[in-house]
Design an enzyme around this catalytic site. Structure first.
Site, PDB file in Angstrom:
ATOM      1  N   ASP A 235       1.213   5.016  -0.271  1.00 14.80           N
ATOM      2  CA  ASP A 235       0.583   6.331  -0.233  1.00 14.80           C
ATOM      3  C   ASP A 235       1.270   7.290  -1.187  1.00 14.80           C
ATOM      4  O   ASP A 235       2.499   7.429  -1.157  1.00 14.80           O
ATOM      5  CB  ASP A 235       0.668   6.912   1.175  1.00 14.80           C
ATOM      6  CG  ASP A 235      -0.265   6.209   2.146  1.00 14.80           C
ATOM      7  OD1 ASP A 235      -1.467   6.141   1.826  1.00 14.80           O
ATOM      8  OD2 ASP A 235       0.198   5.728   3.190  1.00 14.80           O
TER       9      ASP A 235
ATOM     10  N   HIS B 251       0.864  -1.186   0.000  1.00  8.45           N
ATOM     11  CA  HIS B 251       0.000   0.000   0.000  1.00  8.45           C
ATOM     12  C   HIS B 251       0.888   1.218   0.000  1.00  8.45           C
ATOM     13  O   HIS B 251       1.531   1.511   1.004  1.00  8.45           O
ATOM     14  CB  HIS B 251      -0.922  -0.016   1.222  1.00  8.45           C
ATOM     15  CG  HIS B 251      -1.734   1.247   1.326  1.00  8.45           C
ATOM     16  ND1 HIS B 251      -2.719   1.556   0.425  1.00  8.45           N
ATOM     17  CD2 HIS B 251      -1.684   2.284   2.190  1.00  8.45           C
ATOM     18  CE1 HIS B 251      -3.256   2.731   0.737  1.00  8.45           C
ATOM     19  NE2 HIS B 251      -2.639   3.193   1.805  1.00  8.45           N
TER      20      HIS B 251
ATOM     21  N   ASP C 124      -7.497   1.769   2.334  1.00  2.40           N
ATOM     22  CA  ASP C 124      -7.075   2.666   3.424  1.00  2.40           C
ATOM     23  C   ASP C 124      -8.013   3.832   3.701  1.00  2.40           C
ATOM     24  O   ASP C 124      -8.075   4.301   4.833  1.00  2.40           O
ATOM     25  CB  ASP C 124      -5.655   3.180   3.118  1.00  2.40           C
ATOM     26  CG  ASP C 124      -4.982   3.822   4.318  1.00  2.40           C
ATOM     27  OD1 ASP C 124      -5.345   3.470   5.458  1.00  2.40           O
ATOM     28  OD2 ASP C 124      -4.104   4.674   4.139  1.00  2.40           O
TER      29      ASP C 124
END
Lengths: 948, 948
Positions: free
Chosen positions: B46, B44, B168
């Site tokens: 960002d 993941h 998320d």
């Protein structure tokens, strides 16, 4: 002899020639009129420290420290394959071996190719990177041999390391350098040395030098080119691209933010140029790696590729800096080609201080129990076990007691040898590991010994012809042995690992009042608590013990302490007022010295006002008492005395946690001081470092002598270093040196030698005085990474470890002192192994045996006798006297190998280098020219590869 | 039309068929009578959070957070190649694009192969994983289109994500689900939902459901299968094998210490079985990854390989658990095959609470200045810039002012579009990033706008025939514009990005006393501080301004505050005692409500005694006032009033840091409340969250309405959730919802709609009341990772950020309220662009222009008009009314595309899905059966691919 190895040797010779050309060609070309910067990608993988060796291998317990060696090797191999320019060096065979075992054969082929092409290079290559201050040379040679053998058998000559690499050990022993030279290394690199020493060497461009590592071997036998790395073993500041680092990566995409190529190149050139100023040649080395780095090698290599590209691109604009992937051997080759002369170094690199109040002299003593257990294990498990395997042959490996701890199949190296090898690591026997890791080392040694016992039992069964069950009393040191405590008749087999007959006192815990002890010939032996045993060289004898009278053991005969005890060799007097020793006399040489001995403690007190200069506390590594006056534990000792026919003892109590037995055996030329220290009290919130101090009338004039790894003796001088003008900042800690097996003080007429039973630290702070640190219990971490105070407790000792040990004192005339302390120290290092059999022995049992046809001459020590493969054994014979220390024994000696063994027929012999990974006559090391004259020679060691 | 795309379509159709079979076959086989555990390796990443997007890409500033995406992609590709069974999914095209650009063509070929074989699968695939609470649908569609286009053009159909993946974001918007459905996704997975909601769904096995994401589109147009992941997006406890984790690796060498295979397998089976209980099928999914994981993918895969091996090996002993490498689409395929019915969900997943006092409703307002700047940038940079490129053609891209911000060449995506796309990230416009990262987003938007200005200048030059220099006054909001402040004659070009004519008030900073303003026809315009401009649809008009009288600007006419102000549409009264608003009337509909408005602050006070339940503070994410009574800033406002022909203003001062202008423009149907808040004082050591609250006589009965991403309106009810029995634990924070463009309260007769100029949070805590949070300044971090208190200062505002914004109030009868607020909100979202030219314009200058042949009908919004490639543009037309909200405008509308544009000749049209990566008629999504009945339809959106 007709060598049976000629064919093999010719083959090897061709390979070695190939290897020579190969090394030349596998190094990247350098540029003649430029500063060549050798980037050496490397990882430093401790074989245990904060985590155990297996936790490090797997990457377990990453909560303690992020480190997983399996992934490092996976990753490095992947990345080497991506760009043939890339290089990597690997050091610790303990890890490499674990990894190799788990690889597919296609991966193994790939790795062989990388090794053959010089892209993956082994350096050092021992099982571990051994500690230099607290190891014994015999265990170091063994661990090096094991690692190098694996490399040799797996990769052949291309896998043979040409460079020794001790980047982390905390000070450097001369004997290590001597061993490396004799193992055929072309050079040696390390990272740590005294900060004052480094400053001087930087100034004089003497960070690269020629170390003459023996005063007895003919140069260049023990000459070793030695390079001090510029930055420990770390990359230059700002250039650490490991996953564990935070330095900026090279951001070279102009479309993204923060393009930084110009900045990186500018910083790099500045560092390279300032480094070049303090070295001699047009070549400098940069260690691009650190502890457990390269787990994700891509980060390093991707940025190094870019660095090399962008820095060298500037050459088109006139830059005179050339960066290349390199290895220590490629760098060394360029230094050799420079054909310069190099400063000569004759002493060693102890003690190591990284700042004025930061002397790494505490670890000389840290974890005294582990240090002793390692030494016992070396004797039992590495020497005795190996010898018996040879002497009894295949019977040892598979016998009535199961399968023993075999070394034959290399991929399944013997558990005991692996345990001993990892214990040599510079955070193992050094005592600088975390408590759980120390426990792991000890457990490995214990497991190894369990496996060894099977082999020993099989061997003794074969050699004695009796397969009666054999028991091992490993707790004799605390007077526990269930068999002897309960049996009415039992026998004791005494195996002697030395190559000459030796006599020892034996004491066994028993519950009867009187016992009859008779030797192998049935002759009864004088026995009153202790009896003397004598075993043949490299062999055993058997004593039988029978209960004569049941009932409680006789109460010890307690006397008022006499003012003197003596045997035919020594006389010892005590001060009747204090109960302390007062003098020691050698009755043969008619010499007497005043000798007082007492116990003291030193302390680092965090709240002491003297702490203005530094708040560095004592810890696992560092010794830093912040008062230079040790505290006396007691001015007087309560004493008690016991005298039997075999031994005279004076027992001294100094405190509830400090006591000593002064012991004089009837047949002994040495006085034994058996000290017991612990639990060191800490209810005053002060950690304590306990020393024993011998104060004598010997006029030492600041000089004293300590051994180097149990072998050659080195002269020490208080508040002095031979190679620079010392500014002493720690009057005690800065004068401590490692004592591995002995230390002595002397003047023209008297030499008092102290033989220790383990590695310890010590010094001679005052005239006539010699002190040895025995035990340490500390309440602070010393901020060198271990992250724990050295505060040992255990299940048995929940209130703090109690440690017991022995010092053996010998008083002699200086010219002949070695004739006594050399054999004495060997007897302490290699102890007899006692095994027990209950009841009567079968009448056909062979009670006595010697593996030798005759004892070796006193000058010769049988260092190694171990099975190498099915048909050959590795033999190491060692001249154990330094050239200057004995008129009698320092002379060359000849040994007839054909007439050496009683059970082996010698079919052929080939001489090898010390680490047994190269034929001796094919050892072609680089020649280096020293700036000054040479040393001198007398000692030699021979290593034989014998086919039985 | 005769489509020119048939050939291309046929080709695509074949590929799509191939793709269909391919997906079936690239998934590992599952076992029918077993529990199949789908392991989904993922990272993941960002697109900015603690570090900037480029710092994350390079792995720079690892001191802040260890994360380097370049290495993740390097490593994953390497590891996928090592074992064809392995799978990986990648999400964020912003990163993948950066990485792809830097790869060699052979590496690109390798990656294509991995994608074609389904070993590397893209999921979601937008430029970023957008925030759902604070984004506007138009910007989300654009960023998704950009990411998906890159995948489509790089990998073709095999690169098209079939699954949306928002693991998320902190709560989930219904409009996002609707968009995903219209983009052709087969399903959607997310990780975060209210803890009570999850508990209920676990109990009822409703963690997998069918989301009916629009009340206006005919099912299944906006139906989206939605799966809630079992463990957020983390691996199960004890099974994190990333370099950032400390879980024990699988130690499967029995020769080493700590062999743990049995323990690992036992723990895994226990977790798998307990997870299976709360899901419906024989398949469960485990997300094996987390934030920035897989930088060293070997650690993960090596252990996952072993896990799969050892767990499945137990099947031979009867185990019924089967583990496999999988992807979300392979897992989804199995759920689809299960052919079950699924619970239907009609509302959304806001607000999100992860515990009783931990409502993530603060970020709805966090960083109000950034939220506004993002919205302005969307208008100027994404809409206006794109439209002008289409309208003026190639002239825009290279003209007298340089090279503009081109989108044509995909590998060099437009800077402005990339800046807007990353700003949609769930730690960007959300305001939950670190301060330096927020600065980076703003800087990127500013740079994008600089590049856009070149294109705008070129375009306007081409369209107007004048290449006179054009100036941009970006600081008009703080009354700064050097040109207008100094020039005696200048002209203002007003570009209207909407597809219908719009009138706006314009106010310019000047230094003269009187000016003459005339329109494009030379007609003078009434001008007293403010003048009204009206621009044609998708076009511009030009006003010229001439100084009439030099000297200081006229002093504002200050009056005593009147008790009422009014224009022909509205009347507003003030309480003469307090200076506050007291009523609002719509003069056309003859409706009046009581309306009081004031400012309050809420506070988390760490030392408050009410903190017994939880010490969770307010922070960037969390809103947690620990008193439910807001503090009034002032009971009364000091007021002042200004009235001109164009506007009537009442200026209110509540405190030195809170003021407001109540403004009624002559021609406006909306009342403007321009608030200015800051610097929020913190000298009392209390952070403050400032709200504006409208208290009315409307009988709301706990209901109120907020928009979803600026599009459909959702009904809200205080202390209530539609799908579970709420236990309310935070009376204010637990009733806050995101407001992206508007909120309203209503009863049977009155509807008060508030249109906002940015995303904000708000709620209706009391009957008749609507509150909106405007600004937040906080002194604690809220422990959700950002690690900073939200305490914004800047060079210009060193004492704390001052923020200004507008609320537009509209009072209507409920059935027709949308007819007012839909166009009103569009005017706020898409603002006119003012450009300035000094001096007289060349006489040949074309002063007025419209890109449309006629305005679009009110129901139709021109959402997108952008150049796609050299010969085609992408057009999105949107029906902007919900099915139920307007008798007049909720009806279907027809638009004649051939007669739409004035400068483009339409040669062919093809309809695409919403994200323009698939032909509309080839969108074949999985069909899912809901448990209950269906919704209803009226709204439609059409997307046209037009060749000019």
């Amino acid at each position: 002899f007709v060598s049976l190895f000629e064919e093999q040797r010719l083959k090897l010779k061709d390979l070695c020639l190939l290897l020579y050309f190969y090394i030349i060609s596998s190094c990247h070309a350098t540029k003649p009129n430029m500063l060549n910067v050798h980037l050496v990608p490397h990882t430093h993988d401790d074989v245990g420290w904060l985590k155990t060796v297996d936790q490090y291998f797997y990457g377990d317990r990453n909560d303690i420290q992020h480190a997983g060696v399996q992934y490092i090797l996976d990753s490095v191999v992947d990345q080497l394959l991506k760009n043939p320019d890339r290089r990597f060096i690997y050091v610790e065979t303990a890890f490499f071996y674990r990894w190799w075992k788990q690889q597919s054969s296609s991966m193994q082929q790939t790795v062989k190719k990388l090794v053959n092409e010089g892209r993956l290079e082994f350096v050092n290559g021992g099982w571990c990177m051994s500690d230099e201050a607290t190891t014994h040379y015999s265990a170091v040679i063994d661990q090096m041999t094991m690692g190098l053998r694996f490399l040799n058998e797996t990769f052949g000559p291309c896998g043979r390391p040409r460079v020794a690499w001790h980047i982390d050990p905390f000070g450097h022993a001369r004997e290590h350098a001597s061993m490396f030279a004799q193992m055929g290394y072309d050079g040696f690199f390390f990272g740590r040395l005294d900060y004052q020493d480094r400053a001087r060497r930087r100034r004089d461009k003497e960070q690269e030098l020629l170390w003459r590592a023996s005063d007895s071997l003919t140069p260049p036998m023990a000459d070793l080119f030695t390079g001090i790395l510029p930055n420990g073993y770390n990359p230059p500041e700002g250039f650490c691209w490991d996953q564990s680092c935070d330095d900026p990566p090279i951001r070279d995409d102009p479309d993204l933010e923060d393009y930084n190529v110009d900045d990186v190149v500018r910083r790099f050139l500045a560092i390279a140029n300032s480094q070049a100023i303090v070295y001699k040649t047009d070549h400098i080395i940069m260690t691009m790696g650190s502890d457990f780095q390269y787990e994700n090698a891509n980060l390093w290599y991707k940025n190094l590729d870019k660095l090399i590209h962008y820095v060298n691109a500037l050459q088109a604009n006139g830059s005179k800096v050339n960066v290349l992937y390199s290895t220590p051997s490629c760098y060394l080759q360029e230094l050799h080609r420079a054909n310069l002369t190099w400063a000569l170094k004759m002493d060693d690199f102890f003690p190591y201080a990284d700042d004025a109040h930061d002397f790494w002299t505490g670890y000389f003593t840290s974890r005294p129990a582990l240090k002793r257990y390692e030494r016992i294990s070396n004797s039992n498990l590495q020497v005795t076990c190996n010898q018996l395997e040879v002497l009894s042959g295949p019977a040892s490996r598979k016998g009535p007691f199961g399968e023993g701890d075999m070394v034959l199949i290399l991929v399944n190296l013997s558990l005991s040898e692996k345990a001993m090898a990892v214990a040599q690591h510079h955070d193992a026997v050094s005592g600088t590991e975390k408590q759980h890791v120390a426990n792991d080392y000890a457990r490995r040694l214990a497991h190894g010994w369990q496996r060894c016992q099977v082999l020993v039992s099989n061997s003794l069964a074969a050699l004695s012809g009796s397969s009666a069950e054999r028991m091992y009393c490993d707790n004799l040191n605390i007077s526990v042995c269930p068999l002897t405590e309960s049996s009415k008749k039992f026998s004791v087999n005494v195996y002697n690992p030395l190559a000459r007959p030796v006599t020892w006192p034996v004491r066994l815990p028993v519950n009867g009042t009187a016992y009859l002890v008779s030797d192998a010939n049935g002759k009864s032996v004088d026995c009153q608590l202790v009896f003397q045993v004598q075993a043949p060289p490299l062999g055993f004898t058997t004593y039988s013990v029978s209960l004569l009278q049941d009932g409680p053991p006789p109460a010890s005969t307690q006397h008022r302490t006499p003012t003197a005890i003596q045997n035919k060799f020594l006389r010892v007097t005590f001060d009747p007022d204090t109960g302390l020793l007062s003098s020691l006399s050698n009755l043969e040489t008619k010499q007497t010295i005043k000798l007082t001995q007492n116990f003291y403690w030193l302390v680092y007190n965090a709240s002491d006002g003297n702490n203005l200069q530094s708040d560095q506390p004592s810890g696992a590594y560092i010794f830093r008492p912040n008062s230079s006056t040790p505290f006396l534990i007691s001015k007087t000792a309560k004493t008690e005395s016991i005298q039997t026919s075999g031994v005279q003892e004076v027992r001294q109590w100094f405190a509830p946690w400090v006591s000593q037995v002064v012991r004089l055996y009837t047949d002994s030329k040495a006085l034994e001081l058996e000290w017991t220290v612990g639990p060191v009290p800490i209810d005053d919130d002060l950690g304590k470092e306990v020393i024993t101090r011998l104060d004598t009338s010997i006029k030492t004039s600041q000089y004293f002598y300590t051994d180097s790894n149990g072998r050659e003796m080195l002269q020490r001088k208080t508040d002095f270093r031979p190679t620079w003008n010392l500014r002493q900042s720690e009057p005690i800690a800065g004068n401590y040196y490692p004592i591995n097996s002995r230390a002595f003080i002397k003047d023209d007429v008297d030499q008092l030698t102290v033989v220790t039973d383990r590695s310890q630290g010590g010094g001679s702070i005052h005239n006539g005085s010699l002190e040895i640190m025995l035990h340490r219990r500390l309440l602070y971490d010393d901020v060198r990474g271990v992250g724990e105070p050295l505060n040992e407790t255990s299940n048995i000792f929940p209130k703090g470890l109690v440690v017991r040990g022995r010092l053996l004192l010998s008083l002699d005339r200086p010219p002949s002192a070695a004739d006594a302390h050399r054999p004495l120290a060997q007897e302490v290092v290699l102890q007899p192994l006692l095994t027990f059999t209950d009841g009567d022995l079968h009448p056909n049992t062979q009670l006595e045996f010697s593996g030798l046809q005759a004892a070796l001459p006193p000058a010769v020590h049988l260092l190694t006798l171990t099975q190498w493969d099915k048909d050959s054994v590795l033999l190491r014979l060692e001249h154990q006297f330094q050239s200057w220390e004995s008129k009698l024994n320092s002379q060359p000696v000849t040994v007839n190998l054909q007439k050496l063994f009683s059970t082996l027929e010698v079919l052929g012999v080939s001489e090898l280098n010390l680490s047994a990974n190269q034929w001796k006559d094919e050892m072609t090391r680089f020649h280096w020219t020293p700036m000054t004259g040479t040393g001198h020679l007398n000692l030699f060691i021979r290593f034989y590869y014998i086919s039985s």
